[in-house]
Design a protein around this motif. Structure first.
Motif, PDB file in Angstrom:
ATOM      1  N   TRP A  94     -13.176  46.767  31.632  1.00  0.00           N
ATOM      2  CA  TRP A  94     -12.087  46.672  30.830  1.00  0.00           C
ATOM      3  C   TRP A  94     -10.870  46.787  31.898  1.00  0.00           C
ATOM      4  N   HIS A  95      -9.973  45.608  31.538  1.00  0.00           N
ATOM      5  CA  HIS A  95      -8.921  45.612  32.523  1.00  0.00           C
ATOM      6  C   HIS A  95      -7.758  45.536  31.201  1.00  0.00           C
ATOM      7  N   GLU A  96      -6.612  46.397  31.640  1.00  0.00           N
ATOM      8  CA  GLU A  96      -5.458  46.512  30.957  1.00  0.00           C
ATOM      9  C   GLU A  96      -4.778  45.218  30.034  1.00  0.00           C
ATOM     10  N   ALA A  97      -4.733  45.098  28.921  1.00  0.00           N
ATOM     11  CA  ALA A  97      -4.022  43.764  28.174  1.00  0.00           C
ATOM     12  C   ALA A  97      -2.773  43.884  28.758  1.00  0.00           C
ATOM     13  N   LYS A  98      -2.114  42.535  28.309  1.00  0.00           N
ATOM     14  CA  LYS A  98      -0.783  42.414  28.780  1.00  0.00           C
ATOM     15  C   LYS A  98       0.134  42.873  27.638  1.00  0.00           C
ATOM     16  N   VAL A  99       1.455  43.138  28.005  1.00  0.00           N
ATOM     17  CA  VAL A  99       2.330  43.341  26.977  1.00  0.00           C
ATOM     18  C   VAL A  99       2.986  42.124  26.216  1.00  0.00           C
ATOM     19  N   PRO A 100       2.813  41.859  25.021  1.00  0.00           N
ATOM     20  CA  PRO A 100       3.653  40.756  24.431  1.00  0.00           C
ATOM     21  C   PRO A 100       4.905  40.511  24.947  1.00  0.00           C
ATOM     22  N   ASP A 101       5.306  39.067  25.215  1.00  0.00           N
ATOM     23  CA  ASP A 101       6.651  38.913  25.812  1.00  0.00           C
ATOM     24  C   ASP A 101       7.564  38.378  24.949  1.00  0.00           C
ATOM     25  N   HIS A 102       7.293  38.393  23.590  1.00  0.00           N
ATOM     26  CA  HIS A 102       7.935  37.597  22.535  1.00  0.00           C
ATOM     27  C   HIS A 102       8.361  36.219  22.828  1.00  0.00           C
ATOM     28  N   ARG A 103       7.304  35.462  23.224  1.00  0.00           N
ATOM     29  CA  ARG A 103       7.445  34.099  23.407  1.00  0.00           C
ATOM     30  C   ARG A 103       7.230  33.414  21.986  1.00  0.00           C
TER      31      ARG A 103
END
Length: 237
Positions: free
Chosen positions: A8-17
């Motif tokens: 497991w590798h931490e997910a990314k925070v949504p950047d509102h693109r």
């Protein structure tokens, strides 16, 4: 007790693109830019009288109250809100959000989902939810949740139609508008998404709709079809 290990590798925070589809575009909800359209679709003459039955706020008696509500929710630390823009008309016809975003554990929730009457039972509503689910898994999330009031039959049917799996009921979860709310929990996991995504892609393709815009095959039926398609495609004819 055995505890399974995960790579497991931490997910990314949504950047509102901006998320662009064929029928809708999802962009960061802006109370000023989208407020007039949403007021009209949510409270106008053709609006759904049951629009707000299971929302935590609303309906609103004035547009100024509604605008204040939009400003409040767009500033929430727990919500990442997207306006749903009809590409043909350019109008904002609804909104939906990521919430309870936990990158460290790879889960997030889709909600609230609030579509105007013009979007109900349309390809636009399906595409809007598809785009948000796809974005979540593209960012590395392991689990996408859908929760609703157990009395909200429309939301439960929608979750099941999209392929969310019912997990159970949180009884007496909280008090909602002066009444008890039991909360129904649904989810899609990352290993379930490829097959579900393929069904969405086939359903959204031009050749799945007749000249009147009616679906030829249902989303549920397409989930039973073995397919490796993973990208939108327009009909060649």
């Amino acid at each position: 007790m055995h505890h399974s290990l995960v790579d497991w590798h931490e997910a990314k925070v949504p950047d509102h693109r901006v998320l662009e589809g064929f029928h809708v575009r999802l962009e960061a909800l802006d109370a000023v830019r989208h407020g007039d359209d949403l007021w009209r679709h949510f409270h106008g003459t053709n609006s759904d009288p049951n629009q707000w039955d299971y929302m935590f706020s609303g309906p609103f008696v004035s547009q100024s109250d509604f605008d204040a509500y939009l400003k409040r929710i767009t500033k929430s630390d727990d919500l990442l809100l997207y306006a749903v823009i009809d590409i043909t008309s350019g109008e904002a016809q609804g909104f939906l959000a990521f919430r309870r975003i936990i990158p460290a554990h790879g889960n997030l929730e889709i909600g609230p989902v609030n579509f105007g009457a013009a979007m109900r039972r349309s390809v636009r509503s399906t595409e809007a939810v598809y785009l948000l689910i796809e974005e979540a898994f593209a960012l590395g999330y392991r689990r996408v949740e859908w929760k609703c009031n157990n009395e909200n039959e429309r939301s439960k049917r929608t979750a099941e139609r999209f392929g969310f799996r019912f997990e159970g009921l949180f009884r007496q979860h909280f008090v909602f508008k002066g009444r008890n709310r039991d909360t129904a929990y649904f989810s899609i996991l990352d290993n379930e998404w490829p097959a579900l995504k393929a069904a969405f892609v086939r359903w959204l393709a031009d050749d799945n709709f007749d000249d009147q815009g009616r679906q030829i095959q249902t989303l549920a039926a397409l989930r039973r079809v073995d397919t490796t398609d993973t990208h939108y495609k327009k009909s060649e004819t």
